[in-house]
Design an enzyme around this catalytic site. Structure first.
Site, short mmCIF file in Angstrom:
data_model
loop_
_atom_site.label_atom_id
_atom_site.label_comp_id
_atom_site.label_asym_id
_atom_site.label_seq_id
_atom_site.Cartn_x
_atom_site.Cartn_y
_atom_site.Cartn_z
CG ASP A 52 -2.16 -0.89 0.95
OD1 ASP A 52 -2.09 -1.70 0.00
OD2 ASP A 52 -3.16 -0.78 1.69
CG ASN A 95 -7.66 -3.92 -2.30
OD1 ASN A 95 -8.54 -3.06 -2.39
ND2 ASN A 95 -7.89 -5.13 -1.81
CG ASP A 326 -8.65 -2.05 10.09
OD1 ASP A 326 -9.75 -2.32 9.54
OD2 ASP A 326 -7.86 -1.21 9.64
CD GLU A 354 -8.04 -4.22 3.12
OE1 GLU A 354 -9.12 -4.12 3.73
OE2 GLU A 354 -7.02 -3.56 3.42
CG HIS A 401 -3.73 -6.81 5.28
ND1 HIS A 401 -3.29 -5.81 6.07
CD2 HIS A 401 -4.94 -6.39 4.84
CE1 HIS A 401 -4.17 -4.84 6.10
NE2 HIS A 401 -5.18 -5.16 5.35
NE ARG A 402 -6.12 -4.47 9.27
CZ ARG A 402 -4.91 -4.13 9.69
NH1 ARG A 402 -4.22 -4.97 10.43
NH2 ARG A 402 -4.39 -2.97 9.37
CE LYS A 429 -4.99 -3.42 2.06
NZ LYS A 429 -4.90 -2.48 0.95
#
Ligand SMILES: Nc1ncnc2c1ncn2[C@@H]1O[C@H](COP(=O)(O)OP(=O)(O)OP(=O)(O)O)[C@@H](O)[C@H]1O
Ligand SMILES: Nc1ccn([C@H]2C[C@H](O)[C@@H](COP(=O)(O)O)O2)c(=O)n1
Length: 672
Positions: A52, A95, A326, A354, A401-402, A429
């Protein structure tokens, strides 16, 4: 970073030690844009290096900012100041919502023609509320695809239209707080002569992110007056002023995985997290409160946190997660270890991230065996208290990613099942080295680090195949022959002849061997010995000293030390019989002597070394005979080894066979 198709996390047990987290994505991309809008040069320290931030840096360079990479964590940006951006420019923003939204707002207020696009998922992430606000102002901004979503075109090459600043600019706050952030960061460009007022329509979500925006604007000389969370005024005459140098705090959302790790498995002093502390400006630091409510023991200071296991099982929670959208995903996985059902509410924004994170989390938690209720804006997760409740799952990560990071916590399951994380590269990311950091503080259940042993005679291809299998699985690779070769080389250089009378002296050399593997290269102290080790003479010397029992004993600990997370592929002569006798897969690889002599011949010729096939064959047969007939750890298949004669197989077919045997041993349900 792991770039394999999947990464199997073995069952994990304890966690302890210290991790340094990468810079915050939210802060990094905000700082980069503010530096780009400022006059002069800003040195940004501890910047997150990730997908990112990479797209943001590329975009800033494309519009005419000077971007200098000082080192891996430091970038120098010379901003546009009063200059117009370079135009036309096509900007690809992957993204990265933190790049797409603020850049759209900033460029819409500047002279020039721009297109802004991203990956397919970015084109499904809404931006209509921001575009509506910019159109109210009079900006010439259009959709290039579906209305309401990127890609976008800004066509102001002929001049920026007169901006309608008399009335407050209205923007919705209940879909994504990034729209308001984008306007707050860009509108100082329009507040030269008069105050600019922004009014939020609807209840503002994720307020802590707006606090980060306001704090960073202040660092760049922009004061914003706030009336509640509804009205924001940027004073006339506002001008971005570079602070000269600025440090990016570590990412508080990334801290959530290690806070959870400490809560689940922190033993002794627990897990220490460096780079972010209890006084962080990031809203996600309030994850600490949620983790404490679940039972974690968290201490902290200015720039550090220390987390240990407290209550066990964890305590179930019911939490409005609007302030930590998040980090709240981490709570959903922690809920599996709780003493009752947990309820996470006010998380509708997960649907436009995402991926649709609400649906994704529910689906993947169910794969682990959990009962999950997915509502429009909530998730209710029942725990999995007994080992028998858990399933071995392949976690699909949706390029998110998370999801990859929070599901790694499922590896602490009491059933001691591995967890497969698909496409682990998606962590790039925000945290490219996430799994390396996890493995540096997590300990496997005893005997759970998987080891694949590939033994066999010389030139059977075991080294080539073992190294490729290790690459495909993201495992470490042990070329045990190199240890014997390096010992022989070091002994020869010390003037020793490889004969029984020198066994004790050679064993001392083996015990202190200063060997280091660096990718394809092998170092002895500070000399690259990769070529010297592969000489046929060195191989023959290695074979001689490998018959000495004390030399073999001296190399034991060194070899065992290679078995580390997430796994190991080891090749040699006694990997399956002596060094890793409980390994779950042992392969004994052979090929006919004629075939092996031919392969070795080709190998040497390709390196420009002259050789005769007949003498090579005689040498390798002599070496095999010596290796097979020695008294200690002779070359032979382990009782439970699978035999693989690859005389008629290609390298790829041989690798595929070993991987197929490995997959058969995994507990994951077949795909489909
Ligand atoms: N089907 C095959 N499988 C593996 N290697 C092959 C195959 N066909 C050709 N080769 C080649 O054989 C050569 C010998 O392979 P490699 O050096 O991996 O053997 P090795 O068993 O590790 O030998 P050593 O014990 O001497 O280190 C390499 O050049 C490799 O590319
Ligand atoms: N586990 C091992 C590995 C190697 N050796 C000895 C025997 C070999 O002839 C010699 C060189 O090995 P290579 O690099 O050809 O695999 O080292 C051993 O005894 N045990």
């Amino acid at each position: 970073m792991y770039t394999t198709d999947f990464l199997d996390l073995p069952a994990l047990r304890l966690a302890g030690g210290s991790v340094r987290l990468p810079g915050s994505k939210s802060i990094s991309n905000r700082v980069l844009l503010l530096a780009a809008l400022s006059e002069g040069t800003t040195e940004v320290h501890d910047l997150l290096a990730s997908d990112d931030t990479a797209v943001m840096l590329d975009a800033l360079a494309a519009i005419g900012c000077t971007v200098e990479h000082v080192d891996a964590r430091t970038v120098r940006i010379t901003g546009l100041g009063a200059r117009a951006p370079r135009s036309p420019a096509k900007l690809f923003l992957g993204n990265a919502g933190t790049a797409m939204r603020p850049l759209t707002a900033a460029l819409a207020l500047m002279l020039g023609d721009f297109t802004l696009s991203g990956v397919p998922r970015m084109h499904e992430r809404p931006i209509g509320d921001l575009v509506d606000a910019l159109r109210q102002l009079g900006c010439a901004i259009d959709y290039l695809g579906q209305p309401g979503y990127p890609p976008l075109s800004i066509a102001q090459g002929g001049g920026v239209p007169p901006l309608q600043l008399a009335a407050p600019i209205q923007v919705r706050g209940d879909v994504s707080s990034q729209f308001l952030t984008a306007l707050l960061m860009a509108l100082p460009l329009a507040a030269r002569e008069q105050d600019v007022v922004i009014e939020v329509v609807g209840e503002l979500i994720s307020k802590p992110y707006i606090e980060i925006t306001l704090a960073l604007l202040a660092r760049f000389g922009i004061a914003v007056q706030r009336q509640g969370w509804q009205r924001f005024t940027i004073a006339a005459g506002s001008r971005y002023r570079s602070p000269g140098s600025i440090h990016v705090e570590a990412d508080a959302s990334s801290a959530s995985y290690f806070i959870a790790l400490g809560a689940l498995a922190g033993s002794g002093d627990g897990v220490r997290i460096e780079g972010v502390g209890l006084d962080s400006i990031q809203g996600d630091i309030r994850f600490v409160d949620a983790a404490r409510a679940m039972g974690a023991q968290v201490d902290g200071g200015d720039n550090w946190l220390q987390v240990r296991r407290g209550s066990w099982p964890l305590k179930a929670i019911a939490l409005d997660c609007n302030h930590i959208p998040d980090a709240a995903m981490t709570l959903a996985v922690m809920a599996l270890y709780a003493d009752g059902p947990s309820l996470l509410t006010n998380i509708a924004s997960w649907r436009v991230k995402e991926t649709d994170r609400l649906a994704a989390m529910a689906c993947e938690l169910r794969k682990l065996g959990a009962t999950v209720e997915e509502g429009a804006d909530f998730l209710r997760v029942d725990p999995l208290p007994a080992a028998a409740d858990w399933r071995a799952a392949r976690i699909h990560t949706y390029d998110d990613h998370r999801i990859a990071m929070c599901f790694s916590l499922a590896a602490f399951n009491p059933a001691r099942l591995p967890v497969r994380i698909e496409d682990p590269r998606c962590v790039a990311k925000t945290f490219p080295d996430y799994f390396e950091a996890l493995f540096s503080v997590a300990q496997a259940q005893s005997g759970a680090v998987p080891v694949i042993c590939i033994d066999g005679p010389t030139a059977s291809g075991k080294g080539t195949v073992a190294s490729l299998v290790a690459q495909r699985l993201g495992y470490a690779f042990l070329d045990s022959g190199a240890l014997y070769r390096a010992t022989a080389l070091a002994a020869a250089r010390a003037g020793l002849v490889m004969e029984p009378g020198n066994e004790a002296a050679i064993a001392v050399i083996a015990r202190q061997l200063p060997i280091r593997f660096d990718g394809e290269r092998i170092w002895l102290a500070d000399e690259d010995v990769s070529e010297a080790l592969r000489l046929e003479a060195t191989g023959a010397d290695a074979s001689r000293i490998s018959a000495m029992a004390t030399v073999r004993t001296a190399l034991l600990d060194l070899q065992h030390g290679f078995a580390r997370l997430p796994g190991l592929v080891a090749d040699g002569r006694d990997m399956g019989t002596v060094i890793f006798p409980t390994a779950p897969l042992k392969v004994f690889m052979t090929a006919s002597a004629a075939c092996r002599a031919e392969r070795r011949h080709k190998q040497l010729i390709s390196k420009g070394i002259d050789a005769k096939i007949d003498s090579l064959r005689a040498d390798l047969e002599a070496r095999d005979a010596r290796d097979q007939s020695r008294a200690v750890a002779p070359l032979k298949p382990a009782q439970d080894a699978l035999l693989l004669d690859n005389s008629t197989l290609t390298i790829e077919e041989t690798v595929a066979q070993v991987l197929a045997w490995w997959q058969e041993r995994q507990p994951f349900a077949p795909v489909g």
